[in-house]
Design a protein around this motif. Structure first.
Motif, mmCIF file in Angstrom:
data_model
loop_
_atom_site.group_PDB
_atom_site.id
_atom_site.type_symbol
_atom_site.label_atom_id
_atom_site.label_comp_id
_atom_site.label_asym_id
_atom_site.label_seq_id
_atom_site.Cartn_x
_atom_site.Cartn_y
_atom_site.Cartn_z
ATOM 1 N N ASP A 1 41.412 12.286 -13.917
ATOM 2 C CA ASP A 1 40.282 11.435 -13.519
ATOM 3 C C ASP A 1 40.588 10.697 -12.217
ATOM 4 O O ASP A 1 39.757 10.645 -11.302
ATOM 5 C CB ASP A 1 39.975 10.406 -14.617
ATOM 6 N N GLN B 1 38.010 2.697 -16.050
ATOM 7 C CA GLN B 1 38.502 3.977 -16.525
ATOM 8 C C GLN B 1 37.526 4.609 -17.509
ATOM 9 O O GLN B 1 36.606 3.967 -18.020
ATOM 10 C CB GLN B 1 39.874 3.787 -17.174
ATOM 11 N N ARG B 2 37.721 5.879 -17.747
ATOM 12 C CA ARG B 2 36.903 6.655 -18.685
ATOM 13 C C ARG B 2 36.645 5.848 -19.963
ATOM 14 O O ARG B 2 37.564 5.341 -20.609
ATOM 15 C CB ARG B 2 37.662 7.940 -19.015
ATOM 16 N N THR C 1 44.672 13.579 -18.801
ATOM 17 C CA THR C 1 43.279 13.523 -18.371
ATOM 18 C C THR C 1 43.025 12.284 -17.526
ATOM 19 O O THR C 1 42.244 12.320 -16.569
ATOM 20 C CB THR C 1 42.332 13.554 -19.580
#
Length: 263
Positions: free
Chosen positions: A80, A59-60, A76
């Motif tokens: 994503d 993940q981010r 967000t």
């Protein structure tokens, strides 16, 4: 190592093949020190060998994915994932989401925000109700202070413990140089009304000694289609300490869903 550009963000991804053209199983890992590798030797391999195509991704801000300074809120995260599925051509049909710990929070939020994308949910000791948001942000804030002043990554590197040093450096960057803690603190816990809105089947797998179990019981009471599986002898560490029982529950659920679709 593969990277996929999704919504302007480079995400580290790994795919494992399945048999046939069934829905892809997407795994979402937990916070900070976690990444896609936590699923490799636990669930992803057995799920792929059972015939289900698998997608894992960092993940981010985690693992080998890009780490922007902001964008760690739930909405967000859903964006994503949506962009990633589109980039890989996996957005033409719903996918199964399997989320461990905070990954389960994001999986559940995705099912609420984008029910068209989600065929089913598996939540592994995910934080759902109660004071977990405050507890988690307090814990992360303490960890951030410790990493900021301890010089732990350099100490580990000097001892030749390169992997641990890399993980500690990543945690320091994530906790002290992004909006992660503030973004988590801004989101409320889920409610029974949220659970009642779920349109997909849910399997919730929790440890018998987990302090998060009350939230899972509320989920099971409120969601239209939720099975709660409680594994004995473990707490929050279901993924690593009750892998066999977890794997059996997940494969049974995926097999049942595949049979339902085929029927």
């Amino acid at each position: 190592m593969a990277h996929t550009s999704a919504g302007g963000l480079r995400l580290h991804t790994q795919r494992l093949p399945g048999r046939g053209d069934g829905p892809t199983v997407v795994f979402l890992h937990g916070l900070v020190m976690d990444n896609l590798s936590s699923f490799y030797c636990t669930l992803a391999g057995p799920v792929s060998r059972a015939g289900h195509p698998v997608l894992l991704y960092d993940q981010r801000g985690h693992g080998r994915s890009e780490r922007p300074p902001a964008g760690y809120d739930r909405d967000t995260a859903v964006a994503d994932l949506t962009a990633l599925l589109a980039a890989l051509g996996l957005d033409r049909r719903p996918v199964h989401l399997v989320g461990n710990s905070y990954g389960g929070v994001l999986a559940l939020h995705t099912a609420l925000r984008r029910p068209d994308l989600v065929a089913s949910l598996v939540l592994i000791d995910a934080q759902l109700t109660g004071d977990w948001v405050e507890d988690m942000t307090d814990t992360l804030s303490v960890a951030a202070l410790g990493l900021e002043h301890s010089g732990l990554p350099a100490q580990l590197a000097a001892l030749g413990r390169r992997k641990e040093a890399r993980l500690a450096a990543g945690a320091d960057a994530l906790l002290n140089h992004t909006s992660l803690i503030e973004d988590i603190a801004s989101a409320p816990p889920f409610t029974a009304r949220d659970f009642a809105r779920l349109r997909c089947p849910v399997l919730a797998v929790y440890g018998a000694h987990s302090e998060l179990l009350p939230g899972a019981r509320e989920l099971a009471r409120s969601a239209a289609d939720c099975e709660l599986c409680v594994l004995p002898g473990v707490g929050h560490t279901v993924l690593n300490e009750a892998t066999d029982g977890l794997c059996a529950a997940v494969l049974t659920r995926l097999g049942a869903r595949a049979g339902a679709v085929a029927g």
